[in-house]
Design an enzyme around this catalytic site. Sequence first.
Site, PDB file in Angstrom:
ATOM      1  N   TYR A  52       0.833  -1.208   0.000  1.00  0.00           N
ATOM      2  CA  TYR A  52       0.000   0.000   0.000  1.00  0.00           C
ATOM      3  C   TYR A  52       0.865   1.255   0.000  1.00  0.00           C
ATOM      4  CZ  TYR A  52      -3.071   3.736   1.536  1.00  0.00           C
ATOM      5  OH  TYR A  52      -3.749   4.934   1.612  1.00  0.00           O
ATOM      6  N   GLY A  59      -6.291   5.374  -0.100  1.00  0.00           N
ATOM      7  CA  GLY A  59      -7.662   5.389   0.380  1.00  0.00           C
ATOM      8  C   GLY A  59      -8.494   4.353  -0.350  1.00  0.00           C
ATOM      9  N   HIS A  82      -3.738  16.615  -2.290  1.00  0.00           N
ATOM     10  CA  HIS A  82      -4.126  16.681  -0.882  1.00  0.00           C
ATOM     11  C   HIS A  82      -3.870  18.051  -0.255  1.00  0.00           C
ATOM     12  CE1 HIS A  82      -4.618  12.463  -1.432  1.00  0.00           C
ATOM     13  NE2 HIS A  82      -4.747  12.177  -0.155  1.00  0.00           N
ATOM     14  N   ASN A 194       0.942  11.411   5.989  1.00  0.00           N
ATOM     15  CA  ASN A 194       0.209  10.551   6.915  1.00  0.00           C
ATOM     16  C   ASN A 194       0.774  10.767   8.318  1.00  0.00           C
ATOM     17  OD1 ASN A 194      -0.891   7.203   5.962  1.00  0.00           O
ATOM     18  ND2 ASN A 194      -1.985   9.097   6.120  1.00  0.00           N
ATOM     19  N   ARG A 280     -11.958  30.356  48.348  1.00  0.00           N
ATOM     20  CA  ARG A 280     -11.640  29.244  49.236  1.00  0.00           C
ATOM     21  C   ARG A 280     -11.229  27.985  48.474  1.00  0.00           C
ATOM     22  NH1 ARG A 280     -16.401  26.578  52.367  1.00  0.00           N
ATOM     23  NH2 ARG A 280     -17.331  28.571  51.777  1.00  0.00           N
TER      24      ARG A 280
END
Length: 507
Positions: A52, A59, A82, A194, A280
């Site tokens: 891959y 994708g 991208h 990535n 407080r």
Amino acid sequence: MITLTGSGLTLGQLKRIVIGKEKVCLCPEAVNKVKQSRAAVEQIIADGRTAYGINTGFGKFSDVTIHSEHTEALQLHLVRSHACGLGEPFSEEVARAMAVLRLNALLKGHSGIRPVVLERLRDMVNLGISAVIPNQGSLGASGDLAPLAHLALALIGEGEVTLDGITLPAGQAWEKKGIRPVRLRAKEGLALINGTQAMTACGALAFLEAEQLAMQSEWIAGLTIEALRGITDAFHPAVHAARGYPEQAAVAERMRNWLDGSRLTTRQGEMRVQDAYSIRCIPQVHGATWQVLGYVREKLEIEMNAATDNPLIFDDGENVISGGNFHGQPVAFAMDFLKIGMSELANISERRTERLVNPQLSAGLPPFLSPEPGLQSGAMILQYAAASIVSENKTLAHPASVDSIPSSANQEDHVSMGTIAARHAARIVGNVRRVLAVEAFCAFQACGIHGEEKLSPPLRQKWDVLAGFVPSLTEDRIFSKDIAKIERWLLEEARKPDPHSDTADGS
């Protein structure tokens, strides 16, 4: 010089690199791991094995095989397509942090890139070349694809960068420095985009400011306690030991130190039996924020040293595994938690401001700290402004991580929205600083009314610094200018080198 190794990078070191402009160098042992990983990629291509992102599409296109002659074009098309970020750019410091963190992740040796890619990222950091990266457009899973694609564009000489305060085409910046941009080869574009470095960079810088702001909130609260003649018994160590939270006990101890020597604070029963919760319960509320900060610090420092791309290469290429380390869920949760923790510092600060200006609650101070109540409004509307910001924070603090929208034809069907969470966290931190600046202004004025000579020695030092650039309230004026000055000072103080920060850099 800080040596990056792919592991052990701390937030303190990141601050030195990004804000202090300290230079970085590459660990030779880590570079050797990178070379081995790259050799594995070359062997996969030579053997014709399918992996891959090396010789497939991305994708939903992961089942499309790419011929070896097109592997370089595949990476170039990936980066260009991208790089579709939207909106205003991240600050130069966030862009610089992104480059540092991407470089550190690639040095782990699981990404299959060549050393020249590392060298160009190093050059970007050391030469002050910062990519122009739009801050919107990331889903926070499959990595911060759009933001990191803009970073990758700069490496290949495309897109825009800033250099010496000027925005210019990336190619021109490299030419000015006499350096050739990178030409991406197989796997390298994917390895660059990535990852979770946009959300982590934005979140880390927001965290560094938040941590310092939490410290500043304590002395500001101390001035308010002095102004309201607060009761110090609530900070007694036995009270906090009885509950057992170390962060709460630490805040109480610091409050005791800030107030030590005061002639304005009181004891139980002298003026009243007990104070309101916003006084407080400072150790309990601020201490809980410190618990949040501890959690966020841990998660950020893990993520800063993580391999977050896909696929990852192991065992000299025998195992090329497609996983999901790019998913930003851990950072998304941490950023949403940071938003909540910091919002509470503003919430309780605004309530203390209300007590300073409200004549029914202010222990005898003039209404709204006005020099002429009625004729002059004094600090009346400053509380309005703080309340407005507190309300805005409540909207921004809504968790981004509970949302998810499927992408890539439902292949990427669950995403983190971590980058949105980080961006909103940064906005909240800035808002908290403004709310604290309002409290500091009002407390400063109120302590001046009582007599600054009665303050504890450490708080008198803070009062004197404020007096150097904030005039006493003798007549109504444009108070936004005063608040802006205090806000800038708080930010400048937060950005100073931390003497308690880690110094081990391996160089």
